[in-house]
Design a protein around this motif. Structure first.
Motif, PDB file in Angstrom:
ATOM      1  N   SER A  49       0.850  -1.189   0.000  1.00 44.71           N
ATOM      2  CA  SER A  49       0.000   0.000   0.000  1.00 44.71           C
ATOM      3  C   SER A  49       0.881   1.232   0.000  1.00 44.71           C
ATOM      4  O   SER A  49       2.061   1.168   0.348  1.00 44.71           O
ATOM      5  CB  SER A  49      -0.901   0.008   1.242  1.00 44.71           C
ATOM      6  N   ARG A  59      -3.115   3.748  -2.541  1.00 42.82           N
ATOM      7  CA  ARG A  59      -3.176   2.608  -3.440  1.00 42.82           C
ATOM      8  C   ARG A  59      -2.966   1.340  -2.631  1.00 42.82           C
ATOM      9  O   ARG A  59      -2.266   1.359  -1.606  1.00 42.82           O
ATOM     10  CB  ARG A  59      -2.117   2.726  -4.533  1.00 42.82           C
ATOM     11  N   TYR A  60      -3.552   0.255  -3.135  1.00 47.70           N
ATOM     12  CA  TYR A  60      -3.445  -1.024  -2.452  1.00 47.70           C
ATOM     13  C   TYR A  60      -3.183  -2.133  -3.461  1.00 47.70           C
ATOM     14  O   TYR A  60      -3.697  -2.107  -4.578  1.00 47.70           O
ATOM     15  CB  TYR A  60      -4.745  -1.346  -1.700  1.00 47.70           C
ATOM     16  N   ASP A  62      -3.874  -5.789  -4.901  1.00 44.44           N
ATOM     17  CA  ASP A  62      -5.130  -6.534  -4.981  1.00 44.44           C
ATOM     18  C   ASP A  62      -5.277  -7.505  -3.813  1.00 44.44           C
ATOM     19  O   ASP A  62      -6.384  -7.737  -3.320  1.00 44.44           O
ATOM     20  CB  ASP A  62      -5.184  -7.306  -6.298  1.00 44.44           C
ATOM     21  N   THR A  65      -6.595  -5.409  -0.741  1.00 43.01           N
ATOM     22  CA  THR A  65      -7.720  -4.477  -0.894  1.00 43.01           C
ATOM     23  C   THR A  65      -8.929  -4.965  -0.112  1.00 43.01           C
ATOM     24  O   THR A  65      -9.316  -6.129  -0.203  1.00 43.01           O
ATOM     25  CB  THR A  65      -8.075  -4.321  -2.378  1.00 43.01           C
TER      26      THR A  65
END
Length: 125
Positions: A49, A59-60, A62, A65
């Motif tokens: 992240s 942002r992460y 997948d 998330t």
């Protein structure tokens, strides 16, 4: 130069939660994008992240998330990674890293210049 120190890693059971902290010193954190990365011995480092300098962009990966949340408190010179619903595959050494080059943006595949020493997270099944 910005110095980063991670803390909060420990052994936790499957489905549990942890909050990792990344504490900064040596320079103001305000201008730095910060990323969290993890690595398992024998495997490539993985971006988990990141958060831009103002906190507005995150942002992460997948794989995390919906389970992990990144947040920063520039006044406290700290960035946090809240990790929920932990799985054994989350077991790794977690590192935070910073860069002043990206302003309010961040990325998981960009270069970061300043790295912490890492903190171990172990999730038991």
């Amino acid at each position: 130069q910005l110095q980063l120190v991670e803390s909060g890693g420990e052994l936790v059971q499957f489905g549990g939660s942890l909050r990792l902290s990344c504490s900064a010193s040596g320079f103001t954190l305000d201008y730095y994008s910060i990323g969290w990365f993890r690595q398992v011995p024998g495997k490539e480092r993985e971006g988990v992240s990141c958060v831009g300098s103002s906190g507005g962009i995150t942002r992460y990966a997948d794989s995390v998330t919906g389970r992990f949340t990144i947040a920063r408190d520039n006044a406290k010179k700290a960035v946090y990674l809240q990790m929920n619903s932990l799985k054994p595959e989350d077991t790794a050494v977690y590192y935070c890293a910073g860069s002043p080059r990206y302003g309010r943006y961040c990325g998981l595949s960009i270069e970061y210049e300043n790295w912490g020493q890492g903190t171990q997270v172990t999730v038991s099944s």
